[in-house]
Design an enzyme around this catalytic site. Structure first.
Site, PDB file in Angstrom:
ATOM      1  N   LYS A  17      -0.475   5.912  -4.141  1.00 58.28           N
ATOM      2  CA  LYS A  17      -1.510   5.452  -5.065  1.00 58.28           C
ATOM      3  C   LYS A  17      -1.562   6.299  -6.340  1.00 58.28           C
ATOM      4  O   LYS A  17      -2.216   5.906  -7.305  1.00 58.28           O
ATOM      5  CB  LYS A  17      -2.870   5.446  -4.376  1.00 58.28           C
ATOM      6  CG  LYS A  17      -2.953   4.380  -3.297  1.00 58.28           C
ATOM      7  CD  LYS A  17      -4.374   4.155  -2.824  1.00 58.28           C
ATOM      8  CE  LYS A  17      -4.464   2.938  -1.939  1.00 58.28           C
ATOM      9  NZ  LYS A  17      -3.926   3.177  -0.575  1.00 58.28           N
TER      10      LYS A  17
HETATM   11  C1  LIG Z   1      -3.526   2.153   0.280  1.00 61.05           C
HETATM   12  C2  LIG Z   1      -2.474   2.489   1.256  1.00 61.05           C
HETATM   13  C3  LIG Z   1      -1.687   1.497   1.871  1.00 61.05           C
HETATM   14  C4  LIG Z   1      -1.913   0.016   1.636  1.00 61.05           C
HETATM   15  O1  LIG Z   1      -1.547  -0.399   0.348  1.00 61.05           O
HETATM   16  P1  LIG Z   1      -2.074  -1.808  -0.222  1.00 61.05           P
HETATM   17  O2  LIG Z   1      -1.558  -1.878  -1.601  1.00 61.05           O
HETATM   18  O3  LIG Z   1      -3.574  -1.748  -0.142  1.00 61.05           O
HETATM   19  O4  LIG Z   1      -1.532  -2.863   0.681  1.00 61.05           O
HETATM   20  C5  LIG Z   1      -0.668   1.891   2.716  1.00 61.05           C
HETATM   21  N1  LIG Z   1      -0.457   3.188   2.995  1.00 61.05           N
HETATM   22  C6  LIG Z   1      -1.194   4.170   2.444  1.00 61.05           C
HETATM   23  C7  LIG Z   1      -0.920   5.584   2.818  1.00 61.05           C
HETATM   24  C8  LIG Z   1      -2.223   3.860   1.553  1.00 61.05           C
HETATM   25  O5  LIG Z   1      -2.960   4.842   1.022  1.00 61.05           O
END
Ligand SMILES: *Cc1c(COP(=O)(O)O)cnc(C)c1O
Length: 435
Positions: A107
């Site tokens: 993210k």
């Molecule tokens: C947010 C997150 C996800 C999921 O991603 P999306 O874009 O919401 O599908 C998967 N793994 C981790 C570690 C995350 O922080």
């Protein structure tokens, strides 16, 4: 580039307005008016480009004229200022490691791009913008880090007390400056409910300029495409990859599909889910039935009504059969996830985090299943977080402790600062107005 609302009841806007609003006034998600097509020449010569050049080339059409080229290039460079290595795990499975950013989570890319865009759009603003974000762990850290020191923007993070891991908590509570952490006596759902109510509260919105930083925002969603281009740059196999994406709100996989629609070669997508199986069910029954979220060990994917799924449908022009051809989805139980972490460590000495493990199991299952038509193919998972962020699960599974990577060493001696709060909206509102 213009963006329309998927509810089709709001005016089209440019990138700046879509990023500043987050959601359209009719509560729909913004979607690009057309999908830019990348030239064959660019794609077949992708190894000759730097990742900064790829980043600019891919993002430029989406941003249009709202940010001048030199500023956009600077934003891109800062956004992707770390490595995205594609590492081989087994004969047929690679891992695209997306955890080398400052908060050890994928993210970071979306959060850094979005924060810098908002910083640019707000550069002359006299009124501060306040970003509200509820987190079950990863989002908050990435957003806080991305926005740290960005002028004119205050960030308030709500997290459930005692329900995030130690590193995650330190990442949220030790930054200071324009970042405030609220430690809520309640669950993640309570935190999210407070944030949602805040966006609906007219009185509050008249007094404070509130924005959200979740993956609904185009400035957070779109730069995630870049992972898939960086992987392609490193992909040495003859055939295009099968890509397995650990999915919660489906922003990440949706960005991958967008890259594919722009021309990026991909054989197949797998949306790997935990017990929250709305999409796997949908692909079987063609009925989309949101449910309350179930708590699992891959908690960043505990989502009962994935907000970006509607964008995936739009990318496939609402054609169920074309979606089903290009994407499959599977729900993986916690016990299988733990088993996978253990087995992959024993066989290949690779440490998966619980989210990456869900994706690994899903991909392996696909590659071994003759009905999938993928036997003998090769693919990669997106490893979305560093295993050290989920020490309890991972250390139990592999039977030894994990070292803290360099990026987070400093956290261990930093001082936690949080404001403890009841899970009550009025309480929160009073605090926000009078702080
Ligand atoms: C947010 C997150 C996800 C999921 O991603 P999306 O874009 O919401 O599908 C998967 N793994 C981790 C570690 C995350 O922080």
């Amino acid at each position: 580039m213009n963006y329309y609302s998927l509810n089709h009841n709001s005016a089209k806007v440019n990138f700046a307005e879509a990023a500043l609003r987050g959601q359209a006034p009719d509560k729909g998600l913004y979607f690009p008016a057309f999908i830019p097509q990348l030239s064959k020449d660019f794609l077949s010569n992708i190894r000759n480009y730097t990742k900064e050049e790829i980043g600019f080339k891919v993002m430029k059409p989406f941003v249009g004229e709202t940010i001048p080229d030199t500023d956009l290039q600077k934003i891109v460079n800062e956004t992707i200022h770390f490595d995205f290595p594609l590492v081989r795990i087994s004969e047929n499975i690679y891992s695209l490691e997306l955890f080398h950013g400052p908060t050890l989570a994928f993210k970071d890319v979306g959060a850094r791009f979005m924060s810098r865009c908002l910083g640019y759009f707000n550069r002359h603003a006299y009124h501060k913008t306040t970003v509200l974000v509820a987190t079950s762990g990863d989002t908050g850290g990435a957003v806080a880090n991305g926005f740290l020191g960005v002028e004119g923007v205050d960030v308030i993070i709500l997290y459930p007390s005692g329900k995030v891991s130690k590193i995650q908590e330190l990442q949220l509570t030790t930054l200071g400056q324009n970042i405030t952490a609220l430690e809520v006596n309640g669950t993640f759902d309570d935190c999210q409910a407070i944030v949602k109510q805040a966006f609906m509260d007219e009185d509050l919105n008249q007094k404070i300029n509130l924005t959200s930083a979740n993956s609904i925002n185009v400035a957070r969603w779109l730069p995630q495409q870049l992972y898939y281009f960086f992987a392609y740059q490193q992909w040495q196999e003859e055939e295009a990859p099968i890509i397995s994406v650990p999915s919660g709100n489906f922003g990440n996989i949706c960005a991958g599909i967008l890259a594919h629609v722009s021309g990026l070669p991909v054989k197949h997508f797998i949306a790997a889910c935990n017990a929250n199986d709305v999409v796997p069910q949908y692909l079987q029954t063609e009925e989309y039935k949101p449910k309350p979220a179930i708590a699992t060990i891959s908690n960043a994917m505990d989502v009962g009504n994935p907000s970006n799924f509607i964008r995936i449908l739009e990318l496939f022009k609402q054609q169920f059969s074309s979606l089903k051809n290009k994407m499959s989805s599977i729900s993986v139980e916690d016990i299988t996830t733990t088993e996978t972490i253990k087995e992959v460590f024993q066989q290949y000495h690779y440490i998966l985090d619980p989210h990456g493990a869900v994706a690994y199991y899903a991909l392996e299952n696909c590659l071994q299943n003759s009905a999938s038509g993928a036997v003998g193919c090769k693919g990669y998972i997106l490893e979305t977080a560093h295993p050290v962020k989920f020490p309890d699960t991972v250390e139990d599974a592999i039977g030894r402790s994990i070292e803290f990577p360099e990026q987070v060493q400093h956290l261990l001696s930093a001082e936690k600062k949080s404001i403890i709060m009841h899970a009550d909206f009025n309480n929160f509102k009073e605090w926000l107005l009078h702080r």
